[in-house]
Design a protein around this motif. Structure first.
Motif, PDB file in Angstrom:
ATOM      1  N   LEU A  73      -9.311  -3.678 -12.769  1.00 47.11           N
ATOM      2  CA  LEU A  73      -9.461  -2.807 -11.609  1.00 47.11           C
ATOM      3  C   LEU A  73     -10.563  -3.314 -10.675  1.00 47.11           C
ATOM      4  CD1 LEU A  73      -7.963  -0.206 -10.797  1.00 47.11           C
ATOM      5  CD2 LEU A  73      -9.822   1.104 -11.845  1.00 47.11           C
ATOM      6  N   LYS A  74     -11.684  -3.725 -11.265  1.00 45.30           N
ATOM      7  CA  LYS A  74     -12.799  -4.239 -10.466  1.00 45.30           C
ATOM      8  C   LYS A  74     -12.442  -5.565  -9.800  1.00 45.30           C
ATOM      9  CE  LYS A  74     -16.304  -2.003 -13.363  1.00 45.30           C
ATOM     10  NZ  LYS A  74     -17.375  -2.206 -14.389  1.00 45.30           N
ATOM     11  N   ASP A  75     -11.713  -6.414 -10.526  1.00 42.71           N
ATOM     12  CA  ASP A  75     -11.313  -7.700  -9.952  1.00 42.71           C
ATOM     13  C   ASP A  75     -10.307  -7.510  -8.814  1.00 42.71           C
ATOM     14  OD1 ASP A  75     -12.956  -8.989 -11.721  1.00 42.71           O
ATOM     15  OD2 ASP A  75     -11.351  -9.574 -13.120  1.00 42.71           O
ATOM     16  N   PHE A  76      -9.429  -6.540  -8.944  1.00 42.29           N
ATOM     17  CA  PHE A  76      -8.463  -6.243  -7.887  1.00 42.29           C
ATOM     18  C   PHE A  76      -9.205  -5.791  -6.622  1.00 42.29           C
ATOM     19  CE2 PHE A  76      -5.195  -3.732  -5.676  1.00 42.29           C
ATOM     20  CZ  PHE A  76      -4.059  -4.543  -5.814  1.00 42.29           C
ATOM     21  N   LYS A  77     -10.231  -4.967  -6.815  1.00 39.09           N
ATOM     22  CA  LYS A  77     -11.026  -4.501  -5.680  1.00 39.09           C
ATOM     23  C   LYS A  77     -11.782  -5.654  -5.030  1.00 39.09           C
ATOM     24  CE  LYS A  77     -14.763  -1.372  -4.366  1.00 39.09           C
ATOM     25  NZ  LYS A  77     -15.749  -0.356  -4.807  1.00 39.09           N
ATOM     26  N   LYS A  78     -12.315  -6.574  -5.847  1.00 40.71           N
ATOM     27  CA  LYS A  78     -13.027  -7.733  -5.299  1.00 40.71           C
ATOM     28  C   LYS A  78     -12.104  -8.593  -4.450  1.00 40.71           C
ATOM     29  CE  LYS A  78     -16.474  -8.206  -9.011  1.00 40.71           C
ATOM     30  NZ  LYS A  78     -16.892  -9.042 -10.170  1.00 40.71           N
ATOM     31  N   ALA A  79     -10.875  -8.803  -4.940  1.00 40.54           N
ATOM     32  CA  ALA A  79      -9.905  -9.599  -4.180  1.00 40.54           C
ATOM     33  C   ALA A  79      -9.572  -8.920  -2.859  1.00 40.54           C
ATOM     34  CB  ALA A  79      -8.640  -9.797  -5.011  1.00 40.54           C
ATOM     35  N   MET A  80      -9.455  -7.605  -2.893  1.00 40.08           N
ATOM     36  CA  MET A  80      -9.186  -6.831  -1.674  1.00 40.08           C
ATOM     37  C   MET A  80     -10.318  -6.993  -0.667  1.00 40.08           C
ATOM     38  SD  MET A  80      -9.147  -2.694  -1.289  1.00 40.08           S
ATOM     39  CE  MET A  80     -10.948  -2.669  -1.386  1.00 40.08           C
ATOM     40  N   GLU A  81     -11.561  -6.862  -1.143  1.00 42.58           N
ATOM     41  CA  GLU A  81     -12.718  -6.961  -0.253  1.00 42.58           C
ATOM     42  C   GLU A  81     -12.865  -8.362   0.311  1.00 42.58           C
ATOM     43  OE1 GLU A  81     -15.695  -5.548  -2.947  1.00 42.58           O
ATOM     44  OE2 GLU A  81     -15.609  -3.489  -2.157  1.00 42.58           O
ATOM     45  N   ALA A  82     -12.549  -9.362  -0.496  1.00 37.12           N
ATOM     46  CA  ALA A  82     -12.629 -10.751  -0.019  1.00 37.12           C
ATOM     47  C   ALA A  82     -11.665 -10.973   1.144  1.00 37.12           C
ATOM     48  CB  ALA A  82     -12.320 -11.713  -1.163  1.00 37.12           C
ATOM     49  N   ARG A  83     -10.462 -10.403   1.032  1.00 39.50           N
ATOM     50  CA  ARG A  83      -9.512 -10.553   2.136  1.00 39.50           C
ATOM     51  C   ARG A  83     -10.004  -9.825   3.383  1.00 39.50           C
ATOM     52  NH1 ARG A  83      -3.290  -9.715   1.064  1.00 39.50           N
ATOM     53  NH2 ARG A  83      -3.619 -11.831   0.256  1.00 39.50           N
ATOM     54  N   GLY A  84     -10.544  -8.641   3.190  1.00 41.17           N
ATOM     55  CA  GLY A  84     -11.044  -7.884   4.327  1.00 41.17           C
ATOM     56  C   GLY A  84     -12.144  -8.640   5.054  1.00 41.17           C
ATOM     57  N   GLU A  85     -13.043  -9.254   4.296  1.00 42.46           N
ATOM     58  CA  GLU A  85     -14.133 -10.024   4.897  1.00 42.46           C
ATOM     59  C   GLU A  85     -13.594 -11.236   5.642  1.00 42.46           C
ATOM     60  OE1 GLU A  85     -16.558 -10.835   1.550  1.00 42.46           O
ATOM     61  OE2 GLU A  85     -17.310  -8.773   1.361  1.00 42.46           O
ATOM     62  N   LYS A  86     -12.583 -11.885   5.057  1.00 43.81           N
ATOM     63  CA  LYS A  86     -11.982 -13.069   5.683  1.00 43.81           C
ATOM     64  C   LYS A  86     -11.300 -12.686   7.003  1.00 43.81           C
ATOM     65  CE  LYS A  86     -10.455 -17.412   5.572  1.00 43.81           C
ATOM     66  NZ  LYS A  86      -9.599 -17.463   6.771  1.00 43.81           N
ATOM     67  N   MET A  87     -10.590 -11.571   7.001  1.00 46.09           N
ATOM     68  CA  MET A  87      -9.921 -11.129   8.223  1.00 46.09           C
ATOM     69  C   MET A  87     -10.939 -10.769   9.306  1.00 46.09           C
ATOM     70  SD  MET A  87      -6.744  -8.823   6.723  1.00 46.09           S
ATOM     71  CE  MET A  87      -6.341  -8.194   8.352  1.00 46.09           C
ATOM     72  N   ALA A  88     -12.052 -10.160   8.891  1.00 45.05           N
ATOM     73  CA  ALA A  88     -13.102  -9.814   9.862  1.00 45.05           C
ATOM     74  C   ALA A  88     -13.699 -11.063  10.475  1.00 45.05           C
ATOM     75  CB  ALA A  88     -14.172  -8.974   9.180  1.00 45.05           C
ATOM     76  N   GLU A  89     -13.907 -12.086   9.645  1.00 44.68           N
ATOM     77  CA  GLU A  89     -14.451 -13.352  10.150  1.00 44.68           C
ATOM     78  C   GLU A  89     -13.494 -14.003  11.135  1.00 44.68           C
ATOM     79  OE1 GLU A  89     -15.250 -15.839   6.855  1.00 44.68           O
ATOM     80  OE2 GLU A  89     -16.836 -14.560   6.017  1.00 44.68           O
ATOM     81  N   ASP A  90     -12.185 -13.908  10.843  1.00 43.24           N
ATOM     82  CA  ASP A  90     -11.182 -14.536  11.704  1.00 43.24           C
ATOM     83  C   ASP A  90     -10.854 -13.697  12.937  1.00 43.24           C
ATOM     84  OD1 ASP A  90     -11.096 -16.480   9.788  1.00 43.24           O
ATOM     85  OD2 ASP A  90      -9.234 -15.775   8.847  1.00 43.24           O
ATOM     86  N   GLY A  91     -11.380 -12.484  12.986  1.00 45.27           N
ATOM     87  CA  GLY A  91     -11.089 -11.609  14.120  1.00 45.27           C
ATOM     88  C   GLY A  91      -9.687 -11.030  14.083  1.00 45.27           C
ATOM     89  N   ARG A  92      -9.086 -10.933  12.880  1.00 44.92           N
ATOM     90  CA  ARG A  92      -7.726 -10.376  12.747  1.00 44.92           C
ATOM     91  C   ARG A  92      -7.809  -8.898  12.401  1.00 44.92           C
ATOM     92  NH1 ARG A  92      -5.003 -13.080   8.203  1.00 44.92           N
ATOM     93  NH2 ARG A  92      -7.085 -13.676   7.478  1.00 44.92           N
ATOM     94  N   ARG A  93      -7.075  -8.087  13.123  1.00 47.46           N
ATOM     95  CA  ARG A  93      -7.106  -6.650  12.866  1.00 47.46           C
ATOM     96  C   ARG A  93      -5.968  -6.205  11.966  1.00 47.46           C
ATOM     97  NH1 ARG A  93      -7.805  -3.186  18.171  1.00 47.46           N
ATOM     98  NH2 ARG A  93      -8.080  -1.623  16.527  1.00 47.46           N
ATOM     99  N   LYS A  94      -4.877  -6.967  11.937  1.00 46.08           N
ATOM    100  CA  LYS A  94      -3.729  -6.584  11.120  1.00 46.08           C
ATOM    101  C   LYS A  94      -3.345  -7.701  10.173  1.00 46.08           C
ATOM    102  CE  LYS A  94       0.986  -4.805  11.224  1.00 46.08           C
ATOM    103  NZ  LYS A  94       2.125  -4.338  12.053  1.00 46.08           N
ATOM    104  N   TYR A  95      -3.107  -7.318   8.927  1.00 48.04           N
ATOM    105  CA  TYR A  95      -2.668  -8.288   7.924  1.00 48.04           C
ATOM    106  C   TYR A  95      -1.164  -8.521   8.055  1.00 48.04           C
ATOM    107  CZ  TYR A  95      -0.769  -9.810   3.458  1.00 48.04           C
ATOM    108  OH  TYR A  95      -0.059 -10.466   2.482  1.00 48.04           O
ATOM    109  N   VAL A  96      -0.775  -9.792   7.977  1.00 48.07           N
ATOM    110  CA  VAL A  96       0.633 -10.182   7.970  1.00 48.07           C
ATOM    111  C   VAL A  96       0.870 -11.056   6.748  1.00 48.07           C
ATOM    112  CG1 VAL A  96       2.474 -11.391   9.188  1.00 48.07           C
ATOM    113  CG2 VAL A  96       0.760 -10.102  10.487  1.00 48.07           C
ATOM    114  N   PRO A  97       1.825 -10.703   5.874  1.00 47.08           N
ATOM    115  CA  PRO A  97       2.067 -11.496   4.654  1.00 47.08           C
ATOM    116  C   PRO A  97       2.402 -12.948   4.972  1.00 47.08           C
ATOM    117  CG  PRO A  97       3.244  -9.408   4.571  1.00 47.08           C
ATOM    118  CD  PRO A  97       2.719  -9.540   5.958  1.00 47.08           C
ATOM    119  N   SER A  98       1.931 -13.829   4.132  1.00 42.52           N
ATOM    120  CA  SER A  98       2.213 -15.260   4.278  1.00 42.52           C
ATOM    121  C   SER A  98       2.094 -15.929   2.921  1.00 42.52           C
ATOM    122  CB  SER A  98       1.228 -15.898   5.267  1.00 42.52           C
ATOM    123  OG  SER A  98      -0.091 -15.882   4.724  1.00 42.52           O
TER     124      SER A  98
END
Length: 462
Positions: A296-321
């Motif tokens: 559960l904690k690792d799943f949350k860490k992965a989620m937060e890592a993506r959120g931080e990456k999107m913020a750095e890239d200036g992306r507001r919406k996630y698109v699967p790839s």
């Protein structure tokens, strides 16, 4: 003196008898008056004429009857050709509404026909109205859909208030699907596509994650579940078919899992009995409380890592790839995770899960939670972060409240009437966020002996 009523039939019969009598009298007179042939001829011809009159009238009646019978046969033949476009189960209802000889009387039973004051005037009643692309009656997978005019002085409420009686009169389940100025559309349902077992459809390609095939709807169309950007709960009493719904979704997700575009994480604190067969498709599986907390904690860490990456890239919406796949956490049984033997761990698990469900869905991190034990405090607390609610058979009204919130029955939840055993397994009332009414569906079934083979077929790359 008694009155004598003479009818056309009586007069004809009298003339016939008179004619026969005249003929007979003419023969007798001929025998006795051989010397007066003129008189014999007059009497004889009179008798023949009378008999001929009666014979001609009978022929006219027979011709008229033949024409009437032919007309009726032709009309019935036209109706047979028309009704051939519909399932036999809905023929009675369609004929009753579309036949101008039957419809006025039918609607009069429900006080929706206005009879003309003048002799020969046309009655005003709900008439089938022809559309731009149809004849006003459309065949459906469960019966038919009929567009009707609304008579002057009537309203949609007038139909709604009489719907039970109308349904009884038409021998069909009837619902109002659309209404507007001067018209109303009724759905006539005479068949139930969910009455029989529904087999799961095996996916052959990458499915749309906002339309994941899961089974059939009560309208007979494919039931598709939108998972992307959403959290989902599957709940029902034991034996209601929870695992069937889950496996129908996993089967459809299989090609995406194999391609690496969906990453499945699993928590199963019932010794792994439910998710162990799916292990080849799972990135990780936890079957103990300690391992579940770590996952559960690792799943949350992965989620937060993506959120931080999107913020750095200036992306507001996630698109699967391929580089950023969708992550799905499957939990079976939810209550076991949130009611651990260690109360501190239970509280921590709830906080982490709530945060994942609140923030993760917009980042491509979704949760599929399954439960047979509907705990009021837990489900009520999570309901606002769950967008798709799949409720199977239930046995108490309080369970409807926990699952769907207030007014569930008014929105169509009828889970307490889902049959027990195989007859009702996999049948659910589904609510999507923002919808005003629940939809009755049935999950596709996958035989147990095929589950392991499917998991191997869709196994993640080593």
């Amino acid at each position: 003196m008694a009155e004598v009523h003479l009818t056309k039939e009586k007069i004809s019969a009298g003339i016939g008898m008179l004619g026969v009598g005249a003929c007979g009298f003419g023969v007798l007179w001929a025998h006795q008056s051989a010397g007066n042939p003129g008189a014999i001829a007059v009497v004889g011809l009179g008798g023949v004429a009378a008999v001929r009159y009666v014979t001609k009238e009978k022929e006219q009646k027979q011709v008229k009857q033949v024409k009437q019978d032919a007309g009726k046969a032709a009309e019935e033949n036209r109706w047979e050709r028309y009704l051939a476009f519909f399932d036999p189960s809905v023929h009675y209802a369609v004929r009753m509404l579309a036949d101008p000889k039957r419809a006025p009387g039918f609607w009069d039973e429900y006080h929706l026909t206005t009879w003309a004051d003048t002799p020969g005037g046309e009655p005003d009643y709900p008439r089938v109205t022809v559309g731009a692309t149809d004849g006003g009656v459309i065949s459906t997978l469960v019966g038919a859909r009929v567009r009707l005019s609304v008579p002057a002085g009537a309203s949609t409420e007038a139909f709604a208030n009489r719907l039970d009686g109308i349904a009884h009169g038409l021998r069909a389940d009837v619902t109002i699907v659309k209404a507007g100025r001067g018209f109303i559309e009724l759905d006539l349902r005479t068949m139930d596509p969910l009455a029989k077992l529904v087999m799961a459809r095996k996916s052959t390609g990458l499915v749309d994650l906002e339309r994941i095939p899961a089974g059939l709807t009560e309208e007979g169309s494919e039931w598709c579940v939108p998972l992307l950007y959403r959290n989902l709960i599957i709940a029902g009493v034991p034996g209601a078919g929870k695992s069937g719904v889950l496996w129908a979704l996993l089967c459809s997700l299989g090609p995406q899992v194999r391609a690496g575009r969906v990453v499945l994480w699993g928590i199963d604190l019932k010794f792994g009995l439910e998710l162990k067969p799916a292990e080849p498709m799972l990135y990780r599986l936890a079957t103990t409380e300690d391992l579940a907390m770590k996952l559960l904690k690792d799943f949350k860490k992965a989620m937060e890592a993506r959120g931080e990456k999107m913020a750095e890239d200036g992306r507001r919406k996630y698109v699967p790839s391929d580089d950023e796949p969708v992550h799905v956490l499957v939990i079976d049984e939810l209550i076991n995770l949130l009611r651990q033997t260690n109360s501190k761990a239970s509280s921590e698990a709830f906080e982490i899960l709530f945060d994942i469900m609140r923030r993760g869905r917009s980042l491509g991190f979704s949760v599929i939670a399954c439960t047979q034990d509907m705990d009021k405090s837990i489900l009520s607390s999570l309901r606002n972060v769950i967008q798709i609610r799949i409720g199977l058979r239930m046995v108490e009204n309080s369970q409807l409240l926990m699952m769907y919130g207030p007014g569930a029955k008014d929105r169509g939840a009828d889970n307490l009437r889902i049959p027990e055993g195989p007859a009702g397994a996999g049948i659910a009332y589904v609510e999507e966020e923002g919808s005003s009414r629940l939809q009755r569906c049935r999950a596709g079934w996958i035989p147990d002996d095929e589950v392991a083979a499917l998991a191997e077929e869709y196994a993640i790359a080593a």
